[in-house]
Design an enzyme around this catalytic site. Structure first.
Site, PDB file in Angstrom:
ATOM      1  N   LYS A  51      31.986  17.053  10.434  1.00 10.86           N
ATOM      2  CA  LYS A  51      30.526  17.010  10.304  1.00 10.86           C
ATOM      3  C   LYS A  51      29.923  16.196  11.432  1.00 10.86           C
ATOM      4  O   LYS A  51      30.495  15.162  11.815  1.00 10.86           O
ATOM      5  CB  LYS A  51      30.169  16.293   9.002  1.00 10.86           C
ATOM      6  CG  LYS A  51      30.634  17.008   7.787  1.00 10.86           C
ATOM      7  CD  LYS A  51      29.636  18.051   7.462  1.00 10.86           C
ATOM      8  CE  LYS A  51      29.971  18.684   6.148  1.00 10.86           C
ATOM      9  NZ  LYS A  51      28.980  19.655   5.784  1.00 10.86           N
ATOM     10  N   LYS A  90      30.791  31.016   1.970  1.00  9.57           N
ATOM     11  CA  LYS A  90      31.187  30.218   0.811  1.00  9.57           C
ATOM     12  C   LYS A  90      30.753  30.985  -0.442  1.00  9.57           C
ATOM     13  O   LYS A  90      29.592  30.901  -0.846  1.00  9.57           O
ATOM     14  CB  LYS A  90      30.455  28.869   0.831  1.00  9.57           C
ATOM     15  CG  LYS A  90      30.827  27.958   1.985  1.00  9.57           C
ATOM     16  CD  LYS A  90      30.074  26.648   1.828  1.00  9.57           C
ATOM     17  CE  LYS A  90      30.678  25.550   2.641  1.00  9.57           C
ATOM     18  NZ  LYS A  90      30.558  25.745   4.078  1.00  9.57           N
TER      19      LYS A  90
HETATM   20  O1  LIG Z   1      34.027  24.732   5.556  1.00 11.59           O
HETATM   21  C1  LIG Z   1      35.011  23.980   5.453  1.00 11.59           C
HETATM   22  O2  LIG Z   1      35.917  23.971   6.291  1.00 11.59           O
HETATM   23  C2  LIG Z   1      35.187  23.040   4.288  1.00 11.59           C
HETATM   24  C3  LIG Z   1      34.012  22.901   3.376  1.00 11.59           C
HETATM   25  C4  LIG Z   1      32.810  22.209   3.968  1.00 11.59           C
HETATM   26  O3  LIG Z   1      32.862  21.753   5.095  1.00 11.59           O
HETATM   27  C5  LIG Z   1      31.613  22.110   3.176  1.00 11.59           C
HETATM   28  C6  LIG Z   1      31.594  22.480   1.855  1.00 11.59           C
HETATM   29  C7  LIG Z   1      30.471  22.264   1.055  1.00 11.59           C
HETATM   30  C8  LIG Z   1      29.386  21.589   1.547  1.00 11.59           C
HETATM   31  C9  LIG Z   1      29.478  20.883   2.819  1.00 11.59           C
HETATM   32  O4  LIG Z   1      30.000  19.594   2.554  1.00 11.59           O
HETATM   33  C10 LIG Z   1      30.397  21.557   3.829  1.00 11.59           C
HETATM   34  C11 LIG Z   1      29.638  22.586   4.694  1.00 11.59           C
HETATM   35  O5  LIG Z   1      28.418  22.494   4.806  1.00 11.59           O
HETATM   36  O6  LIG Z   1      30.211  23.491   5.283  1.00 11.59           O
HETATM   37 MG   LIG Z   2      28.577  24.187   6.703  1.00  6.29          MG
END
Ligand SMILES: O=C(O)CCC(=O)C1=CC=C[C@@H](O)[C@@H]1C(=O)O
Ligand SMILES: [Mg+2]
Length: 344
Positions: A154, A256
């Site tokens: 992040k 997702k």
């Molecule tokens: O995408 C990934 O590799 C792992 C999951 C991840 O980074 C996330 C999952 C859920 C919310 C956030 O914290 C974040 C994202 O924004 O992608």
């Molecule tokens: Mg993301």
């Protein structure tokens, strides 16, 4: 396949550390596990599972709202015949179905039809680096297995200060072998000017892409024009009105299912992206191991060579279960007893 019976369980699993989301730090993760008892012409009577785990700060629906809608739809499905290859939960509800609920239902019913023959070959995953820079360097420094093609982390979490992100990215790139890249995720935390400035301060050749680099999605093309840094969509896909059309600079869609919707919705996004030559990264939302196993099956079916974003189980202090669970089998009693039976 006939739906013979259904139950809904709720889990509450402690996390290994307080998980920083947008406004919340999550200490434990709650979600729903749907159990369907089914009768299939070929397989006979068996059990199928799906998970609905709205993520605070990210999902628009609450856990209670998801539970209520799940109850309504499974009530309507009782005793009905469904076709696993085309089952769409929206046909069983007058209201728009919440993404987490659609994921639970459509993956429970549709997953057997999507399982690849080869479930043994390891699926590539992009590990998620969390915590302080020292934590991240500790993890990469003690890496003992094969290097992944990329790690994810992040950025844009500070109060608009670019320096900490720039230093962190530089340190990681210095510590990692040249062949390893970084995927960055800004979660729309930067203005166009900040995002451009950030890119100018790092070695952008080893950044695969930045997920949602700018606070205004329509600024993504301008971001690419000014930096030549590819970007990826995550939050953008979560708008129910969103329809895929390729953009210059778009490298990947990060799908997702808990936030985007069920198999039918995700499948249509993945296939539109594939037709346009855009990569698909299947990614988790801190679901339990049950949900992550489902996502792994989807990643194998839709994007088997792409490093998936599924490294989220490390955030849990305790997993829902540790042993592999065979398809059609009921979850072991000890696993079910850890959860609260909230509907039958
Ligand atoms: O995408 C990934 O590799 C792992 C999951 C991840 O980074 C996330 C999952 C859920 C919310 C956030 O914290 C974040 C994202 O924004 O992608
Ligand atoms: Mg993301």
């Amino acid at each position: 396949m006939e739906i013979v019976g259904s139950k809904i369980y709720q889990y509450d699993l402690p996390l290994a550390w307080p998980l920083p989301l947008k406004a919340t730090k999550l200490k434990s993760r709650q979600g729903l596990v749907l159990e369907l008892k089914v009768n299939d012409a070929d397989q006979g009577v068996g059990y199928l599972y799906g998970e609905a785990a709205p993520l605070p700060d990210f999902s628009l629906e609450s856990l209670d709202a998801a539970r209520q809608q799940l109850e309504e739809i499974v009530s309507a499905l009782a005793g009905q015949e469904v076709d696993p290859e085309s089952f769409s939960c929206q046909e069983w509800s007058d209201q728009p179905v919440y993404p987490s609920v659609a994921f639970a239902l459509e993956s429970a019913i549709g997953l057997p039809a999507l399982r690849a023959d080869d479930m043994e070959t390891a699926l590539p995953v992009a590990p998620l680096l969390t915590g302080s820079t020292a934590d991240m360097l500790k993890r990469t420094g003690s890496w003992s297995s094969c290097w992944p093609s990329a790690f994810k982390l992040k950025v844009a979490r500070g109060d608009g200060e670019l320096k900490p992100d720039v230093y962190r990215v530089r340190q990681l790139l210095e510590a990692l072998p040249e062949s390893v890249c970084l995927r960055l995720d800004a979660n729309r935390g930067w203005s166009l000017e900040q995002a451009v400035e950030f890119v100018h301060q790092i070695d952008s050749d080893r950044i695969t892409y930045i997920e949602e680099p700018v606070d205004t999605a329509s600024d993504c093309p301008a971001f690419y024009q000014q930096t030549r840094m590819p970007f990826a969509w995550d939050e953008t896909l979560q708008n129910p009105e969103f329809e895929f059309s390729p953009q210059t600079g778009l490298a990947a869609i990060v799908v997702k299912p808990t936030l985007v919707g069920g198999i039918r919705r995700c499948e249509s996004l993945v296939s539109a992206a594939r037709d346009a030559g855009i990569h698909t990264v299947i990614s988790s939302t801190f679901e339990s191991v049950l949900g992550v196993n489902t996502l792994e099956t989807l990643a194998r079916a839709w994007a088997p060579r792409e490093a998936a974003g599924l490294d989220t189980l490390t955030a849990f202090k305790q997993q829902l279960f540790d042993q592999p669970v065979a398809l059609w089998q009921r979850l072991p009693g000890a696993v079910l007893q850890q959860m609260e039976l909230v509907w039958r």
